[in-house]
Design an enzyme around this catalytic site. Sequence first.
Site, short mmCIF file in Angstrom:
data_model
loop_
_atom_site.label_atom_id
_atom_site.label_comp_id
_atom_site.label_asym_id
_atom_site.label_seq_id
_atom_site.Cartn_x
_atom_site.Cartn_y
_atom_site.Cartn_z
N GLU A 60 -15.42 -6.76 6.23
CA GLU A 60 -15.22 -7.96 5.41
C GLU A 60 -15.87 -9.19 6.02
O GLU A 60 -16.45 -10.01 5.31
CB GLU A 60 -13.72 -8.20 5.20
CG GLU A 60 -13.05 -7.21 4.24
CD GLU A 60 -12.78 -5.84 4.85
OE1 GLU A 60 -12.92 -5.71 6.09
OE2 GLU A 60 -12.41 -4.92 4.11
N HIS A 130 -1.53 -5.39 -0.21
CA HIS A 130 -2.40 -5.29 -1.39
C HIS A 130 -1.88 -6.11 -2.56
O HIS A 130 -2.26 -5.89 -3.69
CB HIS A 130 -2.54 -3.83 -1.83
CG HIS A 130 -3.31 -2.99 -0.87
ND1 HIS A 130 -2.77 -2.48 0.28
CD2 HIS A 130 -4.60 -2.56 -0.89
CE1 HIS A 130 -3.68 -1.78 0.93
NE2 HIS A 130 -4.80 -1.82 0.24
#
Lengths: 327, 329
Positions: A60, A130
């Site tokens: 990321e 999440h």
Amino acid sequence: MKSISYVEALRLALEEEMQRDPKVFVMGEDIGKFGGCFTVTKGLYEKFGKDRVLDTPLCETTIVGAAIGAAFMGMRPVCEIMFCDEIVIAMDQIVNSAAKARYLYGGKNCAPLVIRTAHGGTGRGIGPHHSQALEALFTHIPGLVVVMPSCPADAKGLLKSAIRSDDPVIFLEPKRLYFQKGQVPDGEYLIPFQKADIKRAGNDVTVVATGFMVNKVLQIADKLADKQISLEVIDPRTLMPLDKAAIIKSVEKTKRLVIVEEACKTGSFSAEVAAIAAEEAFEHLIAPVIRITGPDAPIPASKKLESKFFPDENRISKALYSLLNYE
Amino acid sequence: MQHLTNDDLLRLHYFMLLTRMFENKMGQLFQEGRIDENLHRSLGQEAVGVGVTYALKEKDVLLPSLRTRSAYFVKGVDLKSMMAAVYGKKTAPNAGKESSHHMGIPELGIVLTTGLIGSHLPLAAGSALAAKLQKSGQVSVCFFGDGASSRGDFHEALNFSSVFNLPVIFVCENNRYAWSTPLSVQTKVEDIVSRAQGYGMLGLKADGQNVLDVYEKTIEAIERARSGNGPTLLECKTYRFAGHSEMRDWDSGRPKDELELWRSRDPIALFEKILYERDILTAGQRVEIEGKIAAELDAAVKFAEQLDDLNETDLLQDIYSDAFERINV
């Protein structure tokens, strides 16, 4: 007009912009042939090839960092970070490199990149890593544009604006909206930043809602209308820089303000809106500002417990009645 | 190896000497309280920035680190602009808003990096990705120290660059210390370059005190990158003669004999020996060059000191593009 899903609207925006400008490319994890975790980029690899649709390793920080470097060299990268929770991994690049770029370059260069990410809860118990709504981490950073569309039409118009923007944009896509359909205008259109949308006009209470909560509040507004209670529902759409004028103008009319969001409460976006009301619309208010948010807690994996986290119809309605009955 | 003319060799020497004298001048200005910038000098490491950057073409892209002032000079920053940047003046290349150590200058192909050690390695992958997608033939060169090699960004950026076969050279200026932390505490391996193998990329090692060796190894890496054969990790073994910064020195923490050993391998003195032996430079000419640089430095200080400082309105300039109203003001 045609009825398409939020995901299809995003895909259309990407496709149109990639066709229009060869400098636009997308990159992220599993976004190529696989089409992305939520299928947003489905079909783009086949259409534009591997040099415009880049499948990256799991990194990321470098997805965002490389997007910044490419943006400095004149490209228009759109990166997908699969879940909002994972953006934290890339926070250094966003906060210290992207957001400050124009400033530190003395205006001679900028970082025109878009970071798209799936935002907030699903209601399906996908857990503490999440499901988060982390917009307040970004609205605190000068130099960033933070966008959160609440319907397919806004998603398309705002994503196109984001790709053409000369400022770095954090583009938050509420997961529970991905497969909801809505009317989208035919042909090309852009939606400007820093322009709130009055999703429903009304006179009794101003409700500022963001992302998925806009839908929730609109449903409640329908029901309350039957009881002669009229809500004015405002979706800021761009959270930073914020269209303060639209909110203040509405509060001048309704004299009551409720803010609904799904993030944790302390230091949240709703706190900023409440502060604006206190600082700039205090004389118009006839009742306290109410914030309806998630609690200051992680989001549990238990689906049953998760359902207690996000503001629901019961909580929102109760708060609205208490406000209307305030003396 | 590309042939270097005598003029080239004299340029290499000039840039190293210029950097040395510039940074000594900075030290003096700092002591006198005339500049605010917290100095991180590259004394002893001049050959790395000069040798690498001299091998670049004009269109190539530079991502500087904390100790690559010499690379700025070779890439085309003139002395007066650099001095203005050190003074943090409004019209300086850094607009007074970024330190002169890692400022970005788009017109010279210098990418803005960051004060966070190692966070710019992903940016280098990105500038090289842009060059690949644009088919521009540009090579990106990214400097960083041994300290940065412990960061996760190092791993990600090298892996990413290798996977996409990007035209980028990662130049590790291994000066054996991350502020006070010696290499032995940073890593179990003696050579940072040994990690290249794990990324499936070429690793090269250069004597960072020998400008010609640095240049030669860089040429090899550049040719490889430009012909589409991917990135290189180039490790240059070097040493900083001064402390990490002028704020808090750490010379006392370094073994005296180590410091002496490296000082005896001063990159400028070593190179001058070669130039004298080959009759490319005489002691008299050197004195002349030194005098010329000293005069230019004085002129640059004079120039920088009379430039406008930033004022309060600059605080809110260049945060967003013109598309936005000012907010929260």
